[in-house]
Motif scaffolding. Structure first.
Motif, PDB file in Angstrom:
ATOM      1  N   UNK A  37       1.020  -1.249   0.104  1.00  0.00           N
ATOM      2  CA  UNK A  37       0.040   0.066   0.087  1.00  0.00           C
ATOM      3  C   UNK A  37       0.852   1.490  -0.037  1.00  0.00           C
ATOM      4  N   UNK A  38       0.320   2.308  -0.450  1.00  0.00           N
ATOM      5  CA  UNK A  38       0.945   3.667  -0.680  1.00  0.00           C
ATOM      6  C   UNK A  38       0.774   4.328   0.520  1.00  0.00           C
ATOM      7  N   UNK A  39       1.868   5.000   1.336  1.00  0.00           N
ATOM      8  CA  UNK A  39       1.708   5.947   2.042  1.00  0.00           C
ATOM      9  C   UNK A  39       1.285   7.320   1.730  1.00  0.00           C
ATOM     10  N   UNK A  40       0.442   8.143   2.205  1.00  0.00           N
ATOM     11  CA  UNK A  40       0.179   9.299   1.971  1.00  0.00           C
ATOM     12  C   UNK A  40       1.234  10.074   1.572  1.00  0.00           C
ATOM     13  N   UNK A  66      15.246   1.099   6.867  1.00  0.00           N
ATOM     14  CA  UNK A  66      15.187  -0.225   7.524  1.00  0.00           C
ATOM     15  C   UNK A  66      14.602  -1.315   6.622  1.00  0.00           C
ATOM     16  N   UNK A  67      14.294  -1.078   5.280  1.00  0.00           N
ATOM     17  CA  UNK A  67      13.730  -1.999   4.477  1.00  0.00           C
ATOM     18  C   UNK A  67      12.314  -2.300   4.653  1.00  0.00           C
ATOM     19  N   UNK A  68      11.732  -1.458   5.422  1.00  0.00           N
ATOM     20  CA  UNK A  68      10.170  -1.578   5.843  1.00  0.00           C
ATOM     21  C   UNK A  68       9.245  -0.783   4.891  1.00  0.00           C
ATOM     22  N   UNK A  69       9.791   0.144   4.054  1.00  0.00           N
ATOM     23  CA  UNK A  69       9.106   0.836   2.881  1.00  0.00           C
ATOM     24  C   UNK A  69      10.117   0.787   1.904  1.00  0.00           C
ATOM     25  N   UNK A  70       9.539   1.300   0.587  1.00  0.00           N
ATOM     26  CA  UNK A  70      10.236   1.376  -0.469  1.00  0.00           C
ATOM     27  C   UNK A  70       9.926   2.791  -1.255  1.00  0.00           C
ATOM     28  N   UNK A  71      10.831   3.533  -1.670  1.00  0.00           N
ATOM     29  CA  UNK A  71      10.386   4.767  -2.263  1.00  0.00           C
ATOM     30  C   UNK A  71      10.556   4.721  -3.741  1.00  0.00           C
ATOM     31  N   UNK A  72       9.594   5.019  -4.597  1.00  0.00           N
ATOM     32  CA  UNK A  72       9.712   4.600  -5.990  1.00  0.00           C
ATOM     33  C   UNK A  72       9.703   6.076  -6.596  1.00  0.00           C
ATOM     34  N   UNK A  73      10.525   6.104  -7.503  1.00  0.00           N
ATOM     35  CA  UNK A  73      10.907   7.775  -7.754  1.00  0.00           C
ATOM     36  C   UNK A  73       9.793   8.158  -8.721  1.00  0.00           C
ATOM     37  N   UNK A  74       9.028   9.493  -8.441  1.00  0.00           N
ATOM     38  CA  UNK A  74       7.962   9.859  -9.046  1.00  0.00           C
ATOM     39  C   UNK A  74       6.493   9.172  -8.714  1.00  0.00           C
ATOM     40  N   UNK A  76       5.850   7.626  -5.023  1.00  0.00           N
ATOM     41  CA  UNK A  76       5.737   7.733  -3.540  1.00  0.00           C
ATOM     42  C   UNK A  76       6.451   6.625  -3.130  1.00  0.00           C
ATOM     43  N   UNK A  77       5.881   6.415  -1.954  1.00  0.00           N
ATOM     44  CA  UNK A  77       6.538   5.572  -0.883  1.00  0.00           C
ATOM     45  C   UNK A  77       5.591   4.409  -0.545  1.00  0.00           C
ATOM     46  N   UNK A  78       6.152   3.158  -0.601  1.00  0.00           N
ATOM     47  CA  UNK A  78       5.150   2.133  -0.443  1.00  0.00           C
ATOM     48  C   UNK A  78       5.740   1.061   0.531  1.00  0.00           C
ATOM     49  N   UNK A  79       4.573   0.426   1.520  1.00  0.00           N
ATOM     50  CA  UNK A  79       4.838  -0.557   2.429  1.00  0.00           C
ATOM     51  C   UNK A  79       5.653  -1.670   1.794  1.00  0.00           C
ATOM     52  N   UNK A  80       6.878  -2.068   1.921  1.00  0.00           N
ATOM     53  CA  UNK A  80       7.680  -3.238   1.591  1.00  0.00           C
ATOM     54  C   UNK A  80       7.109  -4.572   2.317  1.00  0.00           C
ATOM     55  N   UNK A  81       6.883  -4.348   3.579  1.00  0.00           N
ATOM     56  CA  UNK A  81       6.390  -5.745   4.486  1.00  0.00           C
ATOM     57  C   UNK A  81       7.549  -6.300   5.055  1.00  0.00           C
ATOM     58  N   UNK A  82       7.336  -6.933   6.006  1.00  0.00           N
ATOM     59  CA  UNK A  82       8.390  -7.343   6.884  1.00  0.00           C
ATOM     60  C   UNK A  82       7.891  -8.720   7.121  1.00  0.00           C
ATOM     61  N   UNK A  83       7.487  -9.547   6.049  1.00  0.00           N
ATOM     62  CA  UNK A  83       7.033 -10.778   6.287  1.00  0.00           C
ATOM     63  C   UNK A  83       5.629 -10.931   6.819  1.00  0.00           C
TER      64      UNK A  83
END
Ligand SMILES: Cc1ncc(COP(=O)(O)O)c(C=O)c1O
Length: 495
Positions: A37-40, A66-74, A76-83
């Motif tokens: 999911x995308x963070x606001x 910390x690898x818990x979210x991922x920033x995709x250029x242009x 937004x920031x997305x939840x990467x998940x931790x298992x």
């Protein structure tokens, strides 16, 4: 979830960005912010929480680090998940380098341009008629069976031929320790699917194969770069990294490394295997260029020194023979192979039996032996031509690796030079290379570039280096002027 009511306490003594990161982490763990999911947007969340935008940006950056979210250029920031059991839409793949490769391919196709950018073998060497004979022969022999669905593990005869070829290189594996895959890229993909969840750490050499970087990034892995020098991966860095970060895999290209062309020293191989065995971390050995040796017999795979099953070994027919057939193989412990086979079944059922059977037949022919000899001799001569003309054309302060096999080498320019800028000049001169940041696990390798010599004739290589030499000297002059005058002097724009 509604993030607008996250309680933040200004007087608690804990910085607001840390409180926010903690609250977001809790929401992820409880499944209120599912994987993907995308963070606001930071501006929106800052407004609704009544804090500075920088506070939100800092919290997001901590989650990304910390690898818990991922920033995709242009995007937004997305939840990467931790298992855990979080479900949701998948994060968009991180294909940051794709546009760069597309651009390189477009420039390489321009008339008159000499391209040392792609890592392809030379199709002009492919013997079509003998391969067609192999196709005919296996069709005549096995008939419709080759046009039917086949076993996921691979075609029996092809597995036998592979086992005997691996044995010649010191890797003694039985059929149940082998899996046929659609190119070593699929082998790597299956391994990544089995071993990596978003947020997991993976050790990679820096620089390394861009297709592996793209894959690991797409899986949401946290990359742990280990530098490469003239003797391969600097394994001295590895021990503390394994203890500290508990990575899921160590990915290495010990023979004729892509992009540098270097081969790992025997003492480092031994140490790497010891360290990983002690830490219980699987090693993935990508040996795709391993058979492309020019100066001696192909080096033993790392896996050969690991006893049975210690290393997941990836091989391919793409570099020595024909990449278009998409024939690769994995050799590993039989339990690992069974798991990879199950994943392969889900991915594509199996690799085409007709092509496996034809390749098994072709590999036993005189035409194949002659092709292998011709390929090694021809690429070896091209490597020599490249090394020689680099020596003639490059100004002082430029250095390069000296491969004993494989398809590429790496050039190091003075650190203040950007090879992304240099590329514009080089294209203007009519030569294309791959900028080093395409192979960098960590940004900051912009002063390096990769040259490949497999698909280019010796005369083209020499002319290419004359052009590159001109571009490098102009870029060095421009950079020196910029340093002394403080004025930006741009390379010619590209259209
Ligand atoms: C190091 C390395 N690994 C894997 C691959 C993928 O090769 P294939 O899927 O054709 O076997 C390549 C291709 O360039 C490569 O250079």
């Amino acid at each position: 979830m509604d993030l607008n009511d996250i309680p933040l306490h200004r007087d608690s003594g804990t910085p607001l960005h840390e409180q926010l990161a903690t609250a977001l982490r809790a929401a992820m763990e409880e499944g209120r912010l599912p994987t993907g999911s995308r963070l606001p947007a930071s501006r929106d969340l800052a407004r609704s929480l009544g804090v500075n935008r920088g506070t939100v940006q800092k919290a997001y950056a901590a989650l990304v680090a910390a690898g818990e979210a991922r920033a995709a250029v242009g995007q937004g920031t997305f939840v990467a998940g931790t298992g855990g059991l979080a479900v949701g839409i998948l994060p968009p793949p991180q294909t940051a380098e794709d546009p760069d490769w597309e651009r390189l391919a477009r420039w390489s196709d321009r008339p008159g341009v000499i391209s040392l950018a792609g890592g392809m073998p030379d199709a002009r060497l492919f013997p079509v008629a003998p391969f067609r004979e192999s196709l005919d022969a296996v069709l005549a022999e096995e008939g419709t069976g080759l046009l039917q669905y086949g076993p996921s593990r691979g075609h029996g005869r092809f597995l036998e031929v592979l086992a005997s070829r691996l044995r010649e290189r010191g890797l003694d594996r039985q059929a149940e320790q082998l899996l046929v895959v659609s190119g070593s890229q699929q082998g790597l993909d299956l391994v990544a699917r089995v071993f990596i969840s978003p947020g997991d750490a993976v050790v990679v050499e820096d620089p390394t194969y861009s297709g592996a970087l793209a894959l690991f990034r797409m899986m949401g892995a946290r990359l742990l770069p280990v530098p490469v020098d003239d003797h391969g991966m600097v394994v001295e860095h590895l021990e503390s990294l394994l203890t500290r970060e508990r990575p899921r895999l160590v990915y290495t290209i010990p023979n004729f490394h892509n992009p540098t062309g270097v081969t790992m020293a025997p003492s480092r191989r031994k140490r790497l295997l010891e360290i990983c065995a002690a830490a219980g971390v699987p090693v993935v050995e990508d040996d795709s260029d391993g058979e492309l040796a020019f100066d001696e017999a192909p080096p033993e795979p790392l896996a050969a020194g690991a006893g049975k099953g210690g290393v997941i070994y990836l091989g391919t027919s793409s570099k020595l023979l024909f990449p278009g057939l998409r024939l690769g193989w994995v050799a590993a412990d039989s339990q690992v192979i069974r798991t990879l086979e199950a994943v392969k079944r889900v991915a594509d059922l199996h690799t085409p039996p007709l092509l496996q059977a034809a390749m098994a037949n072709f590999m036993m022919t005189k035409a194949c032996r002659e092709l292998v000899t011709a390929v090694r001799a021809s690429y070896g001569n091209r490597r020599d031509a490249l090394l020689e003309s680099l020596g003639e054309e490059m100004p002082a302060g430029v250095s390069w690796s000296k491969p004993r096999g494989g398809l590429s080498l790496m050039v190091d320019l003075p650190a203040h030079i950007s090879t992304t800028d240099l590329l514009s000049r080089a294209v203007g001169e009519g030569v294309v290379f791959a900028p080093g940041n395409l192979f960098a696990a960590r940004r900051g390798a912009d002063h390096r570039l990769r040259l490949t010599y497999g698909g280019v004739r010796e005369d083209e290589i020499r002319e290419g280096m004359v052009r590159l030499g001109r571009a490098v000297r102009a870029e060095l002059n421009g950079a020196d002027q910029r340093r002394f005058t403080g004025k930006a002097i741009s390379p010619p724009p590209l259209v």
